[in-house]
Every structure is written in structure tokens, then in C-alpha cells.
Design a protein around this motif. Sequence first.
Motif, PDB file in Angstrom:
ATOM      1  N   GLN A  72      -2.083 -22.724 -16.321  1.00 26.05           N
ATOM      2  CA  GLN A  72      -1.777 -22.546 -15.035  1.00 26.05           C
ATOM      3  C   GLN A  72      -2.891 -21.718 -14.352  1.00 26.05           C
ATOM      4  OE1 GLN A  72       0.210 -24.258 -12.629  1.00 26.05           O
ATOM      5  NE2 GLN A  72      -1.393 -23.111 -11.235  1.00 26.05           N
ATOM      6  N   PHE A  73      -3.304 -20.601 -15.127  1.00 22.87           N
ATOM      7  CA  PHE A  73      -4.164 -19.544 -14.896  1.00 22.87           C
ATOM      8  C   PHE A  73      -5.572 -20.229 -15.047  1.00 22.87           C
ATOM      9  CE2 PHE A  73      -7.230 -16.018 -15.755  1.00 22.87           C
ATOM     10  CZ  PHE A  73      -6.670 -15.072 -14.727  1.00 22.87           C
ATOM     11  N   ASN A  76      -5.921 -22.025 -11.842  1.00 22.14           N
ATOM     12  CA  ASN A  76      -6.257 -21.233 -10.719  1.00 22.14           C
ATOM     13  C   ASN A  76      -7.617 -20.680 -10.597  1.00 22.14           C
ATOM     14  OD1 ASN A  76      -3.544 -21.661 -10.023  1.00 22.14           O
ATOM     15  ND2 ASN A  76      -2.924 -19.839 -10.900  1.00 22.14           N
ATOM     16  N   THR A 146      -0.399 -14.873 -12.514  1.00 18.29           N
ATOM     17  CA  THR A 146      -0.220 -16.187 -12.999  1.00 18.29           C
ATOM     18  C   THR A 146      -0.740 -16.125 -14.364  1.00 18.29           C
ATOM     19  OG1 THR A 146      -2.359 -17.048 -12.122  1.00 18.29           O
ATOM     20  CG2 THR A 146      -0.467 -17.375 -10.808  1.00 18.29           C
TER      21      THR A 146
END
Length: 380
Positions: A72-73, A76, A146
Motif C-alpha cells: 500500500q505504501f 501511495n 500507511t
Amino acid sequence: MNVIWLVVVIIFNSVKAETKNGGWKINGEIAVGIDGPCTIERRDGNTFTQEEFIKDFAYTKPVIVYNINNAQFRKNCEREEIVKNWGDKPVVLNSANTYSYTRKETTFGDYINRLLKAQNIGTLGNETFILFGDIDQRIWKPLLDTYNLPLWSLPNYEPALSFGIAGVGTGVPFHFHGPGFAEVVHGTKRWFLQPFEKRPTFNPDQSTLQWYYTIYPILKDEDKPLECLMKPGEIIYFPDKWWHATLNTETAVFISTFLSPLPKSKVLNNNEKSEAGIQEWMIMEFTGTFKSDEYILNGLSPGSLVWRKEGNSIVMVTGHTILEGGIKKLEKPLLVLDKCRYVPNNDSPDSHVKVAGVIKRKIVFTSRPKPIITRLARKI
């Protein structure tokens, strides 16, 4: 028709590779330092335990852990996504030399769209400015939240996050500080490390790229640092006071987890107490005078202590100098007394004395301060 079909396939694969790299590849980018040995031990993140980390690496040597899950990071931090969400936020760029004493302010979008470039071999590190190590934690908190912190930790240390983005060929020359982790999010990065006792040969104002092409090739095998190429999904741990340098072999996005000792008020260490349960203190004895830009020295730290494994030898790093000393036992112990005032039974104020600590040993520094950098390479 077959020729047209072949062209379409090539274009599709190219776009797919670009997306996989998070969109960070600069036009005309040529990777540097990709080929080379990996002399740092590696462990699988799916099976690497905290017990193994403490026993084999935490205080002795670096390790690279692969199979790190931060999907997820990573998403992002894709170029299009992060510029859209953070382009107007202020950032501070640091000079890419050992001491990083020069800074420039700009916006994140301006840095990515205008200033993010490949390293020029003729440009010194102190003339190169990149985004690393200096971000406003309050502004960037939504993004940092995150990120999944490393699963491994040092007892009585707390983490602090910082991320960076830098062009191909950039990097930070050899330097050292406290322990920590560093993860590659996009791109690739080559790390070079040496223990504190083995100072590398380098010029603190040269870029890592200049060192890599001028000094590194002529090093004897016994003088070469530990090194390895890191890819996305890999994280490196570096122990306290280990020299390390980095070379971004491609345009890279990275995040660091710096580890700092917990304040004394948060740590109860029974090993620092005497038989009577009183905390043991130590005296540090110097020859010379401490000076600071601050108005007073009270409450300021004089430097960082490094305890060598052999004997009672101790090294203190203060500013850009090193002091060497040793531990001596006092002929008679000293007590540290704390005078307190209180009001007994709501009557007139009274005072009493309590024992805050006992001093049985002292650290004596008798040598003159030595500069940290004692072997400089010639400027190119």
C-alpha cells in the motif's frame, strides 16, 4: 500485419515496465552500479525472527531482509499518485555530502518536476541537493501512517520515520549515526558499509558517484566495504555508528526508520543499579574546554559514546572530532545527593536530602581530539 503486432507488443511491455517502477524512471536514465557483489548477509522476512535479529545482527553487523510487505505504501509513492496528493507541500532539500550542512526550501512538486535529476559526475556532493532525512512529520503524517514499520526492533529504542526521493547516480557519502532500517520503495540502491573502527577512504564533499568511479576501483580487497544492491521490497539494518554510503543506481524512492534511545525516564535498567538499589552514575573527565553556540551548556549532550568490545576502551564522538579514553575505578565511591524542599504537616517549609546515585567509576579522556576524517581522497 505481423510487424504491426510485434510493435504493439513492445510498446505494451515498455509501458508495463514503467508502471512497475512506479513511474520514476527519468527520460534517458541510465542505471549505474547495478553490477557488483553482495557481501552483506541476507534473510527472508517470512522466517527471520526477532530472536535471530538480536542474537546475530542488532549490535554487531548489518543485514538485508527481503520479502517485505509494504504494497500500500509503495502504491501511495508512485510518481503520479504522490505528486497529485503532495505536490504543493513544502520540503527541505539537503546537500548530499557527509555533513549535509546546507539546505534549500522548495515545494515537493517543484522538486519532482524541475529539480529531480541524474547526478553529474563533475558535481560535488556539497553542490547536489536531494530530498532525504528532513521532512515535517506533521505535514507528511498521513503518508507515513500507511507505512508498515519493520517487524524487528532494538530494546529501549523508539522509531522515527523519514523518506526521500533522489535521481540516478545521487547518494550520500560515508557518514555514521545511530542504528536504523532503510527500505527501497521504488528503484534500486547500492549500499556500502564499514564498522566504526575501520574508517573508509573518502572525501566528505565528493559525491558517492565520484568515490565509486575514482576511489572504489583501486581499493584493496581487505579495504573494500561490505556492499549490496537493494531492490523494492528489501530493507537493510545498520547497527549503531557503522559507516555507510549510498548510491542510487536508479531514480529511487526510499524510507528510513531511525532508532533513538528512549529517555531515561522511560527506561528502568536494573543493571545500572548498585546492590542497595541506587542508580549508578559515571563521571567523564576531559582535558580542555567545551564550547557551544548555545548560551549555556546545561542540558546539552556533549556527544555520543562508543564502547569498544575489547577492554575498557571508549570513544566519544563530539561534533566532527573523536576522543579516546578508558574507564578507571574510583578509590572511594561518591554519592550524588538531591536536596529537596517540602512542607511537613502544612507547617513551615523544611528540606531533606536523598541519594540520587552512586559513582564508582569514571571515564577519562586524556588524548587530544582527532578529526573524524583522517584520510581524504584527492579532489577530482
